[in-house]
Write a protein that holds these residues in place. Sequence first.
Motif, mmCIF file in Angstrom:
data_model
loop_
_atom_site.group_PDB
_atom_site.id
_atom_site.type_symbol
_atom_site.label_atom_id
_atom_site.label_comp_id
_atom_site.label_asym_id
_atom_site.label_seq_id
_atom_site.Cartn_x
_atom_site.Cartn_y
_atom_site.Cartn_z
ATOM 1 N N GLU A 51 2.123 1.828 -3.436
ATOM 2 C CA GLU A 51 1.073 2.353 -4.311
ATOM 3 C C GLU A 51 0.851 3.844 -4.055
ATOM 4 O O GLU A 51 0.708 4.630 -4.994
ATOM 5 C CB GLU A 51 -0.230 1.598 -4.093
ATOM 6 N N GLU A 99 3.793 5.816 -5.464
ATOM 7 C CA GLU A 99 3.705 5.897 -6.926
ATOM 8 C C GLU A 99 2.601 6.864 -7.361
ATOM 9 O O GLU A 99 2.774 7.607 -8.326
ATOM 10 C CB GLU A 99 3.476 4.516 -7.541
ATOM 11 N N GLU A 130 0.837 -1.202 0.000
ATOM 12 C CA GLU A 130 0.000 0.000 0.000
ATOM 13 C C GLU A 130 0.869 1.247 0.000
ATOM 14 O O GLU A 130 0.570 2.206 -0.712
ATOM 15 C CB GLU A 130 -0.922 0.001 1.217
#
Length: 106
Positions: free
Chosen positions: A37, A40, A34
Motif C-alpha cells: 500500500e 502504491e 502495508e
Amino acid sequence: MPDGMMMKKLVLLAAIGPAALLAAGPAEAQRRGESREVFEAMRSGKLLPVREIEHRIVPSMRDAQYLGFDFDSGTGIYTLKFLRDGNVIWVEVDGHSGQVIGRSGR
C-alpha cells in the motif's frame, strides 16, 4: 548416519519449523500488504518518499545529527529522529504534504 541424539534434534526441528512459520504468517502477510500500500501510494504521488522528506527536513536541523526515521503506514506520518547536545528531537512530518506537523525535544 546421524546418531540417536542428532536424529532427535532433526525430528524436533522438523516438527517445530512449520509451526513457527505458520505462527508468523499472518503478521508477515499484514506487513507485506502495508508495504505494498505504501509503495502504491508513493508511486501514485499520494505519499512522498522518505528521501524527499529527508531532503526537506534534515538541512533545517542545524547542528543536529540525523539518526533515522520511523513511518506509520496507518497515518502516513514520518517521524525523523535527531540528536543535538545529548537531547533527542523528534520531528513529525505529514507524508502526503511534506509539512511538519509536530516536534518534540530541543
